[in-house]
Design an enzyme around this catalytic site. Structure first.
Site, PDB file in Angstrom:
ATOM      1  N   GLY A 220      -0.522  -2.967  -5.214  1.00 32.79           N
ATOM      2  CA  GLY A 220      -1.695  -2.325  -4.634  1.00 32.79           C
ATOM      3  C   GLY A 220      -2.073  -1.071  -5.383  1.00 32.79           C
ATOM      4  O   GLY A 220      -1.741  -0.898  -6.564  1.00 32.79           O
ATOM      5  N   SER A 221      -2.739  -0.167  -4.690  1.00 30.72           N
ATOM      6  CA  SER A 221      -3.274   1.037  -5.321  1.00 30.72           C
ATOM      7  C   SER A 221      -2.180   2.050  -5.612  1.00 30.72           C
ATOM      8  O   SER A 221      -1.117   2.062  -4.978  1.00 30.72           O
ATOM      9  CB  SER A 221      -4.326   1.685  -4.418  1.00 30.72           C
ATOM     10  OG  SER A 221      -3.711   2.264  -3.280  1.00 30.72           O
ATOM     11  N   GLY A 225       1.070   3.337  -3.385  1.00 32.41           N
ATOM     12  CA  GLY A 225       2.367   3.267  -4.047  1.00 32.41           C
ATOM     13  C   GLY A 225       3.091   4.595  -4.053  1.00 32.41           C
ATOM     14  O   GLY A 225       4.299   4.670  -3.804  1.00 32.41           O
ATOM     15  N   GLU A 243       3.943  -2.153  -8.171  1.00 37.85           N
ATOM     16  CA  GLU A 243       2.991  -2.688  -9.147  1.00 37.85           C
ATOM     17  C   GLU A 243       1.617  -2.139  -8.775  1.00 37.85           C
ATOM     18  O   GLU A 243       1.018  -2.552  -7.779  1.00 37.85           O
ATOM     19  CB  GLU A 243       3.001  -4.220  -9.115  1.00 37.85           C
ATOM     20  CG  GLU A 243       2.105  -4.865 -10.151  1.00 37.85           C
ATOM     21  CD  GLU A 243       2.114  -6.373 -10.042  1.00 37.85           C
ATOM     22  OE1 GLU A 243       1.045  -6.977 -10.199  1.00 37.85           O
ATOM     23  OE2 GLU A 243       3.188  -6.948  -9.787  1.00 37.85           O
ATOM     24  N   CYS A 277      -6.182  -5.491 -11.404  1.00 33.74           N
ATOM     25  CA  CYS A 277      -5.579  -4.215 -11.785  1.00 33.74           C
ATOM     26  C   CYS A 277      -5.587  -4.016 -13.292  1.00 33.74           C
ATOM     27  O   CYS A 277      -5.541  -2.877 -13.768  1.00 33.74           O
ATOM     28  CB  CYS A 277      -4.164  -4.108 -11.227  1.00 33.74           C
ATOM     29  SG  CYS A 277      -3.077  -5.476 -11.677  1.00 33.74           S
TER      30      CYS A 277
END
Length: 492
Positions: A220-221, A225, A243, A277
């Site tokens: 995610g963002s 994170g 990630e 991403c």
């Protein structure tokens, strides 16, 4: 009943949630979030199921995972439609996601043996053996851009390794999460091995705070994170795989085929409506006539990209973003860049009020100071011009992120230089930034991750190594260490 806990479908006791198609507003899914009590129940179920699941022979776990792959094949059309309708992406792209889910199974089995299998080396008096053991109970936080494939990239290797799991899909893609769990149920997973909790921030916070967790796997963002990293700080016993995103540069250096370079750029920047991403966010183009010609052609082709609904015919290249607020956020980011002094080359357009249909935007930022180093998760590309290749590399590295970086150039020496100097986990040459291989690791450095790459290396964070020195017999060494006396006294 939209939660799956300990093998049973139950009704969430938290906030009520309704999921609609982001383009046409069709109601797709309704349910309630898991509250803290239900999250804890899922944790207990996973903990209770762990010893038996971990002790199963690998072949038994593999058989269940391969049954899941077979069910994905059977239900491919159905799952494709669910993903497309829920995310807004075109049907053709949702189909590629389901195919990637199917292919992940065989690749994960190979990776398990290659990365975390058993190895033994002979010693003069025995053997040294390397084995791997599962962590225990892992939480998986899924993203919305690939709601089937990306969680699958954590879940499959974790199950193969012998872990039990609690999966929280994105609150923006609950329908896909539920559909995938029903296939796991049909595959014959024992109760408690994989649990589904739906919800947003409160559910996620309750899950990440569980004492029962041995680790957390997140896609995610960067903002989320970092929050998870802070929440789990001081707990080194828990594995954390992050990630996250990127502010990814793509360098265009004298392309020999301008149309091919434009195609690669569009695939890098605008596929999935810019919601990957690894998407290119910054386009670095060499000054000169060739760079000018490339940009002119890029604008010409990009302005023809018209987003459409998931089932439109002919199929569009891109669909809507995940939500109208997400599209609005990208549009407002373009407005802010323009207000800072950026020169709009292609203005993005909100095609219809109340929907997530947004056309791509391209804005030149050369010479503009103090541009925010943010990931704008959508079809917005900033252009920067440079004189020398060394300058392009410095510009590419001028970010706190480090996920992907690419070069379009006929010169292999330039790519070799980029390989040495780029600060990114993925560095491509004459290939789209959005291309990735499951047979290679996938992850970044800096604000893009915490050195726990997924894909081929996902097996690494799903198990820990156990080293053993072994001998079937115990004998006294012929040569003893100094100071040791094993002589026997004669009886008097």
């Amino acid at each position: 009943m939209t939660l799956w806990i300990n093998g049973d479908w139950v009704t969430g006791q938290g906030e009520r949630r309704v999921k609609t198609n982001p383009v046409n507003g069709e109601v797709l899914w309704q349910g309630s979030d898991a509250d803290a009590t239900q999250v804890a129940e899922a944790g207990r179920a996973a903990r209770a199921a762990f010893p038996t699941w971990a002790r199963l022979p690998f072949a038994a776990r593999q058989a269940i995972v391969e049954k899941f792959a077979a069910l994905l094949e059977v239900h491919k059309a159905e799952l494709t439609a669910i993903i497309a309708r829920e995310t807004g992406k075109p049907c053709w792209e949702a189909a590629t996601e389901v195919t990637a889910m199917i292919n992940k199974i065989a690749i994960s089995v190979k990776a398990y043996h290659a990365r975390t299998g058993e190895q033994q080396s002979e010693l003069p008096d025995g053997a040294a053996t390397l084995r791997h053991r599962p962590h225990g109970v892992l939480a998986v936080f899924g993203p919305y851009n690939f709601p089937g494939h990306l969680p699958n990239g954590h879940i499959v290797p974790a199950l193969l390794a012998g872990n039990t799991l609690i999966f929280k899909p994105s609150e923006l893609t609950p329908w896909t999460g539920e559909a995938v769990m029903k296939l796991w149920q049909q595959a014959g997973l024992p109760p408690g091995v994989l649990n589904l909790v739906q919800g947003g921030r409160e559910t996620g916070q309750a899950l990440s705070a569980l004492d029962a967790l041995d680790g957390l796997l997140f896609t995610g963002s960067a903002n989320t994170g970092y929050q998870l990293h802070r929440q789990l700080s001081g707990q080194p016993e828990k594995i954390l795989a992050l990630e996250m995103g990127g502010n990814n540069p793509l360098i265009i250096e004298n392309p020999e085929d301008i149309d091919a370079a434009v195609h690669l750029t569009i695939q890098s920047a605008f596929v999935t409506a810019g919601q990957r991403c690894t998407c290119a966010r910054r386009l670095l183009v060499k000054r000169g006539e060739q760079g000018d010609a490339f940009l002119a052609r890029l604008l010409e082709v990009s302005q023809r990209l018209t987003p459409g609904e998931w089932d439109d015919e002919p199929q569009p290249f891109i669909g809507g973003l995940i939500s109208e607020p997400a599209a609005r956020h990208v549009y407002e980011a373009w407005q802010r860049l323009e207000a800072m002094g950026g020169r709009t080359l292609l203005a993005p357009r909100m095609l219809k009020a109340g929907t997530s249909l947004l056309t791509p935007g391209i804005i030149e930022m050369t010479g503009v100071k103090q541009v925010p180093d943010d990931e704008v998760f959508g079809p917005l590309l900033s252009v920067w011009r440079y004189e020398r290749f060394d300058e392009a590399i410095r510009m590419a590295n001028n970010t706190r992120f480090g996920l992907s970086c690419g070069l379009v150039s006929p010169d292999r020496k330039q790519f070799d230089q980029l390989l040495l100097e780029a600060r990114a986990g993925i560095v491509n040459w004459n290939k789209p930034l959005t291309g990735a291989a499951s047979t290679a690791p996938f992850g970044g450095v800096g604000a893009s991750g915490n050195h726990r790459p997924s894909a081929w290396y996902a097996a690494d964070y799903c198990a820990w190594p156990m080293a053993s020195l072994e001998s079937p017999t115990l004998v006294l060494p012929d040569s003893l260490s100094p100071g040791l006396d094993f002589s026997r006294e004669e009886p008097v």
